[in-house]
Design an enzyme around this catalytic site. Structure first.
Site, PDB file in Angstrom:
ATOM      1  N   HIS A 197      -7.142 -12.869  19.192  1.00  0.00           N
ATOM      2  CA  HIS A 197      -6.016 -12.019  19.584  1.00  0.00           C
ATOM      3  C   HIS A 197      -6.448 -10.584  19.851  1.00  0.00           C
ATOM      4  O   HIS A 197      -7.407 -10.101  19.265  1.00  0.00           O
ATOM      5  CB  HIS A 197      -4.960 -11.989  18.480  1.00  0.00           C
ATOM      6  CG  HIS A 197      -4.449 -13.335  18.102  1.00  0.00           C
ATOM      7  ND1 HIS A 197      -4.151 -13.664  16.802  1.00  0.00           N
ATOM      8  CD2 HIS A 197      -4.183 -14.440  18.840  1.00  0.00           C
ATOM      9  CE1 HIS A 197      -3.702 -14.915  16.754  1.00  0.00           C
ATOM     10  NE2 HIS A 197      -3.723 -15.405  17.977  1.00  0.00           N
TER      11      HIS A 197
ATOM     12  N   ASP B 188      -1.625 -20.406  20.236  1.00  0.00           N
ATOM     13  CA  ASP B 188      -3.060 -20.131  20.360  1.00  0.00           C
ATOM     14  C   ASP B 188      -3.781 -21.213  21.167  1.00  0.00           C
ATOM     15  O   ASP B 188      -4.807 -20.934  21.792  1.00  0.00           O
ATOM     16  CB  ASP B 188      -3.702 -19.973  18.986  1.00  0.00           C
ATOM     17  CG  ASP B 188      -3.395 -18.618  18.349  1.00  0.00           C
ATOM     18  OD1 ASP B 188      -2.749 -17.778  19.003  1.00  0.00           O
ATOM     19  OD2 ASP B 188      -3.806 -18.414  17.195  1.00  0.00           O
TER      20      ASP B 188
ATOM     21  N   TYR C 100      -5.201  -6.784   6.889  1.00  0.00           N
ATOM     22  CA  TYR C 100      -5.802  -5.879   7.856  1.00  0.00           C
ATOM     23  C   TYR C 100      -4.911  -4.679   8.145  1.00  0.00           C
ATOM     24  O   TYR C 100      -3.701  -4.760   8.147  1.00  0.00           O
ATOM     25  CB  TYR C 100      -6.189  -6.589   9.151  1.00  0.00           C
ATOM     26  CG  TYR C 100      -5.118  -7.345   9.880  1.00  0.00           C
ATOM     27  CD1 TYR C 100      -4.537  -6.817  11.033  1.00  0.00           C
ATOM     28  CD2 TYR C 100      -4.703  -8.600   9.453  1.00  0.00           C
ATOM     29  CE1 TYR C 100      -3.567  -7.522  11.729  1.00  0.00           C
ATOM     30  CE2 TYR C 100      -3.746  -9.315  10.140  1.00  0.00           C
ATOM     31  CZ  TYR C 100      -3.179  -8.766  11.279  1.00  0.00           C
ATOM     32  OH  TYR C 100      -2.213  -9.465  11.962  1.00  0.00           O
TER      33      TYR C 100
ATOM     34  N   LYS D 279      -8.864  -2.317  14.001  1.00  0.00           N
ATOM     35  CA  LYS D 279      -8.455  -2.989  12.771  1.00  0.00           C
ATOM     36  C   LYS D 279      -9.542  -2.871  11.713  1.00  0.00           C
ATOM     37  O   LYS D 279     -10.734  -2.859  12.023  1.00  0.00           O
ATOM     38  CB  LYS D 279      -8.211  -4.481  13.036  1.00  0.00           C
ATOM     39  CG  LYS D 279      -7.092  -4.759  14.003  1.00  0.00           C
ATOM     40  CD  LYS D 279      -6.977  -6.244  14.297  1.00  0.00           C
ATOM     41  CE  LYS D 279      -5.871  -6.502  15.302  1.00  0.00           C
ATOM     42  NZ  LYS D 279      -5.827  -7.915  15.693  1.00  0.00           N
TER      43      LYS D 279
END
Length: 183
Positions: free
Chosen positions: A62, A170, A132, A72
């Site tokens: 992603h 996904d 995250y 991130k």
């Protein structure tokens, strides 16, 4: 804490200094001053996310596009993952290359993933809690991704494809070549 750059420019592995005794443990999971001094990157995290997943769940690859791109800082609170990031910065000398690392609740390592990278992970232990920090807010209109089994990227997820648990969303992500018009 020890901060080491990977072969992908701007992507860093962070290993905290852990203090353990009979009571348990303590470590500093992030220190902005140390991070900026050691990396030269000024980051301001604005959103924290957390997921819990079963073994063999694969989430990714992603990323967010345009002005909504996110850097991130990822880590495992409980359990174990194989974490993967892919350089999708077209002008980067490592465009299309990936880096993978085991993150777990024993090594307590973190991975800083800069803007311009796709990210995913596969869970290696049941009930893994993944956390995250992001430097920009999530925007569903700018979310994008690359199919996990892309032949160009050739990522070894360590689990056979037919055993993986993957969201329907996904499974429909485009290939790296199609996404970047490389055909």
């Amino acid at each position: 804490m020890k901060i080491e750059e990977t072969h992908l420019k701007g992507c860093f592995v962070i290993t905290p200094k852990v203090f353990e005794d009979e009571r348990g443990y303590f470590f500093e999971s992030f220190n902005q001053h140390v991070f900026e001094t050691d990396t030269g990157i000024n980051v301001n995290f604005v959103q924290d996310n957390q997921s819990m997943s079963a073994k063999k769940v694969l989430r990714g690859l992603h990323f967010q596009t345009g002005e909504y791109a996110q850097a991130k800082l990822v880590q495992v609170i409980k359990g174990k993952v194989l974490d993967v990031c892919v350089d999708i910065r077209k002008k980067s000398p490592t465009f299309g290359q990936h880096f993978s690392i085991i993150l777990d609740d024993k090594n307590r390592k973190q991975l800083y993933i800069p803007r311009g990278f796709a990210h995913g992970f596969v869970v290696l232990e049941n009930n893994t809690i993944f956390s995250y920090k992001c430097d920009y807010f999530y925007n569903n209109k700018n979310e994008a991704g690359i199919i996990f089994n892309d032949k160009t990227l050739n990522i070894d997820w360590g689990i056979s494809e037919n055993e993986l648990i993957i969201s329907e969303k996904d499974k429909l992500l485009p290939t790296f070549e199609n996404l970047f018009n490389l055909i």
